[in-house]
Design an enzyme around this catalytic site. Structure first.
Site, short mmCIF file in Angstrom:
data_model
loop_
_atom_site.label_atom_id
_atom_site.label_comp_id
_atom_site.label_asym_id
_atom_site.label_seq_id
_atom_site.Cartn_x
_atom_site.Cartn_y
_atom_site.Cartn_z
N LYS A 1 0.86 -1.21 0.00
CA LYS A 1 0.00 0.00 0.00
C LYS A 1 0.88 1.24 0.00
CE LYS A 1 1.10 1.16 4.42
NZ LYS A 1 1.81 2.37 4.83
N VAL B 1 11.51 -3.97 2.46
CA VAL B 1 11.20 -4.17 3.88
C VAL B 1 11.43 -2.88 4.66
CG1 VAL B 1 11.93 -5.44 5.95
CG2 VAL B 1 11.73 -6.63 3.76
N GLY B 2 10.49 -2.55 5.54
CA GLY B 2 10.67 -1.41 6.45
C GLY B 2 10.63 -0.07 5.75
N GLY C 1 7.64 1.71 4.69
CA GLY C 1 6.38 2.46 4.68
C GLY C 1 5.39 1.95 3.64
N GLY D 1 5.23 -6.20 5.55
CA GLY D 1 4.98 -7.21 6.58
C GLY D 1 3.49 -7.33 6.87
N SER D 2 2.79 -6.19 6.89
CA SER D 2 1.35 -6.19 7.15
C SER D 2 0.60 -6.84 5.98
CB SER D 2 0.85 -4.76 7.33
OG SER D 2 1.53 -4.15 8.40
N ASP E 1 -1.85 -1.33 9.91
CA ASP E 1 -2.03 -1.46 8.46
C ASP E 1 -2.70 -2.78 8.08
OD1 ASP E 1 -0.77 0.96 8.02
OD2 ASP E 1 1.20 0.05 7.71
#
Ligand code: C5P
Length: 292
Positions: free
Chosen positions: A18, A107-108, A110, A114-115, A148
């Site tokens: 997203k 990764v990481g 924003g 992971g969500s 998220d």
């Protein structure tokens, strides 16, 4: 309706990333968490998540072009694992699972990678469960995993997220547009970024915005979205990392109609009306072309 492709005890789901077209950080709750007003938009860039249901045992394998060299830490801490464990706890099924994730989402950054994986695991399990939990229970489970996850566990293309992101108001999907993601060579710690917003507020450097309420019916159009596009994390992150400002400027110079940071960063994205030109950026920035 489900986007899951299931064969017996195995199911494969796209875990789309997203961007936040808007992210207002509002009041701080007594527990420390902040109320939000967000506009989520699902994008084409996706991880591929396969879930196999087993009589016993639990495993998680992550590979793919976006895997960080340092790995992703302990599997039990991974949101996708925690999603499957939470599903099993809530429904009494499955007894065992094997999750395989092909990482394409940085990764990481924003982008909710992971969500998205966690949301995909919830959708995957519910698609093949003998007694599916259903969308409402899935959304409640998603909320226990992070702000998220409710949006990314849903099948919505775009939505306003309120509360901590769990109160979703669907938006009409805007027409697909080319999107360019600019990924700076550093990550931002989300908890730290909330602290920077709180400190800037306390110092009077960042106003608490009192914008007019969003009108969901109007927000299926890019011109309306551009008018409400704003991210409270952007100034506080850009103060510490001038690369953010450079990335926004490069996207604007290239003709982006919206150019802003996503989530708590560090990814900056641009929305284009036509094929995006090359960007004038130092080579340490990674550029990913995708679409909404
Ligand atoms: O959701 P996540 O675990 O990434 O959040 C990390 C930290 O960010 C939380 O521990 C909290 O300090 C802060 N946070 C917040 N308000 C939210 C979400 C996160 O203050 N709505």
């Amino acid at each position: 309706m489900s986007d899951a492709i299931a064969t017996g005890s195995e199911v494969q789901v796209q875990a789309q990333a997203k961007v936040n077209l808007r992210l207002r950080v509002l009041e701080r709750e007594p527990g420390g968490y902040h109320q939000l007003e967000s506009i989520f938009l699902r994008i084409a860039l996706a991880d591929l998540v396969r879930v196999r249901v087993l009589p016993s045992g639990r495993s998680l394998d992550c590979a793919g072009p976006a895997m960080p060299a340092a790995g992703l830490g302990r599997v039990e801490d991974n949101l996708a694992w925690r999603a499957a464990a939470a599903y099993a706890e809530a429904s009494g099924w499955p007894r065992g699972f094997a999750i395989a994730i092909e990482k394409h989402i940085p990764v990481g950054g924003g982008l909710g990678g992971g969500s998205a994986d966690a949301g995909a695991v919830l959708r995957a399990l519910d698609a093949i469960a003998p007694h599916p939990l259903g969308d409402q229970a899935l959304a409640a489970l998603a909320f226990t995993l992070g702000s998220d996850v409710p949006f990314l566990a849903s099948r919505l293309t775009s939505a306003i997220g309120r509360g901590r992101g769990e109160r979703l108001e669907p938006l009409p999907a805007p027409p697909a547009r080319p999107l360019v993601l600019v990924i700076p060579p550093f990550a931002v710690n989300t908890g730290e970024a909330y602290g920077w917003v709180a400190a800037a507020r306390a110092a009077g450097a960042l106003p608490m915005h009192a914008d007019p309420p969003l009108d969901a019916r109007a927000l299926g159009r890019w011109d309306a979205l551009a008018r409400v596009a704003a991210n409270d994390f952007e100034p506080v992150v850009a103060t510490r990392h001038p690369e953010i400002t450079a990335a926004v400027r490069a996207l604007r110079d290239a003709g982006a109609t919206i150019a802003m940071m996503s989530g708590s960063g560090s990814t900056v994205f641009g929305v284009f009306e036509g094929p995006p030109p090359a960007l004038a950026l130092p080579t340490e920035f990674r550029v990913v072309r995708t679409s909404s």
